[in-house]
Every structure is written in C-alpha cells, then in structure tokens.
Write a protein that holds these residues in place. Structure first.
Motif, PDB file in Angstrom:
ATOM      1  N   LYS A 169       0.831  -1.186   0.000  1.00 31.08           N
ATOM      2  CA  LYS A 169       0.000   0.000   0.000  1.00 31.08           C
ATOM      3  C   LYS A 169       0.866   1.236   0.000  1.00 31.08           C
ATOM      4  O   LYS A 169       1.997   1.228   0.483  1.00 31.08           O
ATOM      5  CB  LYS A 169      -0.885   0.021   1.247  1.00 31.08           C
ATOM      6  N   VAL A 170       0.332   2.285  -0.530  1.00 28.24           N
ATOM      7  CA  VAL A 170       0.996   3.575  -0.390  1.00 28.24           C
ATOM      8  C   VAL A 170       0.369   4.280   0.806  1.00 28.24           C
ATOM      9  O   VAL A 170      -0.853   4.303   0.955  1.00 28.24           O
ATOM     10  CB  VAL A 170       0.844   4.427  -1.655  1.00 28.24           C
ATOM     11  N   THR A 171       1.206   4.776   1.641  1.00 26.48           N
ATOM     12  CA  THR A 171       0.711   5.454   2.833  1.00 26.48           C
ATOM     13  C   THR A 171       0.721   6.956   2.608  1.00 26.48           C
ATOM     14  O   THR A 171       1.275   7.470   1.641  1.00 26.48           O
ATOM     15  CB  THR A 171       1.563   5.103   4.058  1.00 26.48           C
ATOM     16  N   ARG A 172       0.112   7.629   3.538  1.00 23.55           N
ATOM     17  CA  ARG A 172      -0.103   9.044   3.324  1.00 23.55           C
ATOM     18  C   ARG A 172       1.179   9.860   3.539  1.00 23.55           C
ATOM     19  O   ARG A 172       1.488  10.740   2.749  1.00 23.55           O
ATOM     20  CB  ARG A 172      -1.178   9.537   4.286  1.00 23.55           C
ATOM     21  N   ASP A 173       1.887   9.515   4.588  1.00 21.75           N
ATOM     22  CA  ASP A 173       3.019  10.353   4.963  1.00 21.75           C
ATOM     23  C   ASP A 173       4.324   9.891   4.346  1.00 21.75           C
ATOM     24  O   ASP A 173       5.375  10.358   4.725  1.00 21.75           O
ATOM     25  CB  ASP A 173       3.156  10.366   6.496  1.00 21.75           C
ATOM     26  N   ASN A 174       4.248   8.962   3.426  1.00 23.18           N
ATOM     27  CA  ASN A 174       5.481   8.469   2.818  1.00 23.18           C
ATOM     28  C   ASN A 174       5.196   8.104   1.369  1.00 23.18           C
ATOM     29  O   ASN A 174       4.337   7.271   1.087  1.00 23.18           O
ATOM     30  CB  ASN A 174       5.982   7.236   3.588  1.00 23.18           C
ATOM     31  N   PRO A 175       5.864   8.746   0.448  1.00 24.81           N
ATOM     32  CA  PRO A 175       5.610   8.432  -0.974  1.00 24.81           C
ATOM     33  C   PRO A 175       6.001   7.015  -1.353  1.00 24.81           C
ATOM     34  O   PRO A 175       5.456   6.473  -2.316  1.00 24.81           O
ATOM     35  CB  PRO A 175       6.474   9.460  -1.709  1.00 24.81           C
ATOM     36  N   CYS A 176       6.907   6.439  -0.614  1.00 28.60           N
ATOM     37  CA  CYS A 176       7.316   5.071  -0.921  1.00 28.60           C
ATOM     38  C   CYS A 176       6.274   4.084  -0.402  1.00 28.60           C
ATOM     39  O   CYS A 176       5.732   4.263   0.687  1.00 28.60           O
ATOM     40  CB  CYS A 176       8.667   4.771  -0.275  1.00 28.60           C
ATOM     41  N   PRO A 177       5.998   3.071  -1.192  1.00 26.18           N
ATOM     42  CA  PRO A 177       4.970   2.114  -0.756  1.00 26.18           C
ATOM     43  C   PRO A 177       5.452   1.266   0.405  1.00 26.18           C
ATOM     44  O   PRO A 177       6.657   1.102   0.634  1.00 26.18           O
ATOM     45  CB  PRO A 177       4.732   1.260  -2.007  1.00 26.18           C
ATOM     46  N   ARG A 178       4.493   0.719   1.097  1.00 26.88           N
ATOM     47  CA  ARG A 178       4.789  -0.159   2.227  1.00 26.88           C
ATOM     48  C   ARG A 178       4.383  -1.577   1.854  1.00 26.88           C
ATOM     49  O   ARG A 178       3.299  -1.807   1.331  1.00 26.88           O
ATOM     50  CB  ARG A 178       4.017   0.298   3.453  1.00 26.88           C
ATOM     51  N   ALA A 179       5.271  -2.497   2.113  1.00 23.09           N
ATOM     52  CA  ALA A 179       5.026  -3.895   1.748  1.00 23.09           C
ATOM     53  C   ALA A 179       4.689  -4.690   2.994  1.00 23.09           C
ATOM     54  O   ALA A 179       5.257  -4.463   4.064  1.00 23.09           O
ATOM     55  CB  ALA A 179       6.242  -4.503   1.062  1.00 23.09           C
ATOM     56  N   TYR A 180       3.769  -5.627   2.840  1.00 21.76           N
ATOM     57  CA  TYR A 180       3.336  -6.463   3.960  1.00 21.76           C
ATOM     58  C   TYR A 180       3.777  -7.899   3.700  1.00 21.76           C
ATOM     59  O   TYR A 180       3.533  -8.440   2.622  1.00 21.76           O
ATOM     60  CB  TYR A 180       1.818  -6.402   4.112  1.00 21.76           C
ATOM     61  N   PHE A 181       4.405  -8.480   4.688  1.00 18.65           N
ATOM     62  CA  PHE A 181       4.909  -9.850   4.557  1.00 18.65           C
ATOM     63  C   PHE A 181       4.382 -10.702   5.704  1.00 18.65           C
ATOM     64  O   PHE A 181       4.135 -10.207   6.807  1.00 18.65           O
ATOM     65  CB  PHE A 181       6.441  -9.872   4.589  1.00 18.65           C
ATOM     66  N   ARG A 182       4.231 -11.975   5.407  1.00 19.31           N
ATOM     67  CA  ARG A 182       3.918 -12.966   6.426  1.00 19.31           C
ATOM     68  C   ARG A 182       5.010 -14.019   6.417  1.00 19.31           C
ATOM     69  O   ARG A 182       5.548 -14.347   5.360  1.00 19.31           O
ATOM     70  CB  ARG A 182       2.566 -13.625   6.116  1.00 19.31           C
ATOM     71  N   CYS A 183       5.303 -14.544   7.600  1.00 21.26           N
ATOM     72  CA  CYS A 183       6.329 -15.579   7.683  1.00 21.26           C
ATOM     73  C   CYS A 183       5.776 -16.868   7.092  1.00 21.26           C
ATOM     74  O   CYS A 183       4.736 -17.362   7.513  1.00 21.26           O
ATOM     75  CB  CYS A 183       6.752 -15.807   9.132  1.00 21.26           C
ATOM     76  N   SER A 184       6.491 -17.381   6.125  1.00 23.74           N
ATOM     77  CA  SER A 184       6.038 -18.604   5.463  1.00 23.74           C
ATOM     78  C   SER A 184       6.951 -19.775   5.749  1.00 23.74           C
ATOM     79  O   SER A 184       6.870 -20.801   5.087  1.00 23.74           O
ATOM     80  CB  SER A 184       5.967 -18.386   3.954  1.00 23.74           C
ATOM     81  N   PHE A 185       7.763 -19.620   6.745  1.00 23.32           N
ATOM     82  CA  PHE A 185       8.651 -20.734   7.055  1.00 23.32           C
ATOM     83  C   PHE A 185       7.869 -21.850   7.738  1.00 23.32           C
ATOM     84  O   PHE A 185       7.973 -23.009   7.383  1.00 23.32           O
ATOM     85  CB  PHE A 185       9.798 -20.264   7.933  1.00 23.32           C
ATOM     86  N   ALA A 186       7.064 -21.482   8.704  1.00 24.21           N
ATOM     87  CA  ALA A 186       6.179 -22.454   9.345  1.00 24.21           C
ATOM     88  C   ALA A 186       4.770 -22.215   8.834  1.00 24.21           C
ATOM     89  O   ALA A 186       4.397 -21.088   8.517  1.00 24.21           O
ATOM     90  CB  ALA A 186       6.239 -22.291  10.869  1.00 24.21           C
ATOM     91  N   PRO A 187       3.975 -23.258   8.733  1.00 23.80           N
ATOM     92  CA  PRO A 187       2.642 -23.100   8.148  1.00 23.80           C
ATOM     93  C   PRO A 187       1.753 -22.156   8.953  1.00 23.80           C
ATOM     94  O   PRO A 187       0.950 -21.441   8.384  1.00 23.80           O
ATOM     95  CB  PRO A 187       2.073 -24.527   8.168  1.00 23.80           C
ATOM     96  N   ALA A 188       1.877 -22.166  10.250  1.00 28.36           N
ATOM     97  CA  ALA A 188       0.981 -21.365  11.078  1.00 28.36           C
ATOM     98  C   ALA A 188       1.726 -20.308  11.862  1.00 28.36           C
ATOM     99  O   ALA A 188       1.323 -19.940  12.950  1.00 28.36           O
ATOM    100  CB  ALA A 188       0.206 -22.270  12.034  1.00 28.36           C
TER     101      ALA A 188
END
Ligand SMILES: [Zn+2]
Length: 292
Positions: A169-188
């Motif tokens: 997503k692009v946030t308001r106070d930062n022109p650079c986008p923000r990336a969201y990650f989830r840990c995929s090493f363990a299934p849960a």
DNA sequence: CGTCTTTGACCCGCGC
DNA sequence: GCGCGGGTCAAAGACG
C-alpha cells in the motif's frame, strides 16, 4: 558441546582510578609528588596490563562464541528437521518448501546478531517513548533499520526467515509504498512484518515485525561444498547489498532489559550477553568488523 | 504443478 | 452515514 553456555565475563569490573589527576596538581613537595607519581604509574601500568589481558581473553571468548553459535545452529537445524518430520506425519497441513532459504552474503552469526540488535533497538525506543503501549499485551512489535542500496527498489529485507508478500500500500506520509509480509517458514507462524523505505533516508529500509515465531530460527549453514566456482554466488542474489546496524544508538542507550523469553537458543545466547552493555558493544564491534 | 508476487477489491476502525 | 486511511484477501499471472 554444552548447550548451557555460561560465559562468566567480568567486563563490568573494570574500574579506573578516578582520582588520578590529584598528582597533576602543583605541589611544593616534589619528592613526595614524584613518589606518588611513580606509584600511580605503577598502578596504571598494572591496570593497563590487566585490561590488555582482559581484552585478549575477550577476543578468545568471542571466537569461542562464534564456534558455539555455529554448533548451536546446526543443532537447532537438526531439531527442526526432526520436529517437522514428526508434525508432518501427524497433521498433513499443506507444507511449504521448508528448505532452500539460501543465506548469501553474510553469516548466520551476523543474521542472529542482526535480529537481536534490531530487537534491542526497538526495546530501547519503545521503552523510552512508549508510543504504543496497547500492543504490548498481545503482540510484540519490533523495528529493524536496514541500509540497502537505494537503487534496489525491491523492499526485501533478508533476515534469515522466509517471507511471503501479501500486500502493498501507499501510505499518506510516505511516498514510498509499504510492503506487507507474512512468515512462510512455518505453516501457522503468526509473524508479520511491514517494510517501508525511510522518508528521510531513502537508502534505509524500516522493517516492523510483529508477533513471535512459533518455530526456531531457520538458519542454514552455508553449504559445506562452499567452493562454488562460478558466479553462482549472485545467481539468486535478491539479498540486500549490505546490512548495517546503527551501533551508536545501541551504545548510547544502555540499560536494556529483555523480559521476553527467548525463542531459540541463539537468541538465548545473545540475551545472556546483553546483561553487560560494555561487552555488548565490544561484541557488536567485533561482529560488525568481521562482517565487513 | 506448486509457490510466490502483483494488485485491485474489500474490510474495518476512526473522526466528522 | 460517509469518507479516509491502513491492513488484508484473493484472483491472476510470473517463475522455476
Ligand atoms: Zn515464523
């Protein structure tokens, strides 16, 4: 190899005579002054020798710690493989590719230290400013600043874990986008992280971790046949060019307590070292020196 | 074919 | 209720 690594370092006992400048004052009794000076010089020399000896011993200990870290991580790896095979036979959750997270560029020790230092940095800042105190009950939020090549537009922070991107997503106070990650090493594994370029310095990636891994540190020792001849070193080199730690922030703010329970033996080792800020700084310097 | 990335849609809390 | 902003979902595509 003993897993309960007790170091028993007495760095904190360094005590320099604070009243030394007394002898520098102008005194009419020159003989007495000379005598005092000699005695002080002797004391200082003894102190210097002691400190040098201490320094040498510390260096040896650091080398030992390196070895122990490697050993512990190999043990963790073995443990994880057995645990995974057990769990895999019981519950056929959809298993992801649990291996081949190649660590290229820096060592496992550096990875562990990077993770740990980031935690320290965050616990410092949050403890002082206490911006968000409502998430302490459930989630543990930590922040890690990573310096990368600004030309590298991929928001990838290679911290040893395996992440799957699920949003940007692009946030308001930062022109650079923000990336969201989830840990995929363990299934849960519930751990998530957000990565966004810093507003002030575009070459710094700010990674915000929340949650705790329900698995060990997935470090992989570099392949024993590390004599890969060709340019296979940078074949899949999506890793950052360099990962640096802001050591000044760590050094300027000592008194770090870490109430959280360590998740892995590596972190446990690291935590056992954080009791003493002096040794922490020394070790950090040594580690960073070895990385570079 | 399995896994990961991309990306617009969707959800939800918050202030008005 | 409505708009806004941040976080997540999930379909589609890329990639090996
Ligand atoms: Zn995890």
């Amino acid at each position: 190899m003993d897993s309960s690594l007790s170091l028993d370092l007495k760095v904190g006992s360094l005590r320099f005579p604070t009243e030394v400048p007394k002898v520098l004052r102008n005194s009419p009794k020159h003989e007495e002054e000379g005598l005092l000076m000699k005695r002080e010089v002797g004391v200082l020399e003894a102190e210097l020798n002691r400190v040098s000896e201490e320094n040498r011993r510390l260096n040896e200990k650091i080398a030992i710690i390196y070895e122990d870290c490697a050993n512990l991580q190999s043990q963790i790896k073995d443990l994880m493989t057995t645990v995974r095979s057990d769990r895999g036979s019981v519950s056929p959750e959809r298993k992801r590719k649990s291996e081949s997270s190649a660590l290229n560029g820096y060592s496992d020790v550096a990875n562990g230290m990077t993770n740990w230092m980031g935690r320290q940095i965050e616990s410092n800042s949050s403890g002082n400013s206490c911006k968000r105190a409502r998430e302490d009950c459930d989630l543990k939020v930590s922040r890690l600043c990573v310096r990368t090549d600004p030309s590298d537009s991929s928001l990838i922070v290679k911290d040893g874990y395996q992440w799957r991107k699920y949003g940007q997503k692009v946030t308001r106070d930062n022109p650079c986008p923000r990336a969201y990650f989830r840990c995929s090493f363990a299934p849960a594994c519930p751990v998530k992280k957000k990565v966004q370029r810093s507003v002030e310095d575009r070459s710094i990636l700010v990674a915000t971790y929340e949650g705790e891994h329900n698995h060990g540190y997935p470090s992989q020792l570099p392949a024993p046949n590390g004599s890969s001849r060709g340019g296979s070193v940078s074949r899949h080199s999506s890793g950052p060019s360099n990962v640096t730690l802001d050591l000044t922030r760590v050094g300027s703010q000592q008194e770090v307590e870490s109430p959280e329970l360590p998740r892995s033996l590596v972190e446990q080792v690291a935590l056992s070292l954080t009791k003493d800020p002096g040794f922490k700084a020394a070790l950090a310097t040594a580690v960073s020196g070895n990385i570079l």
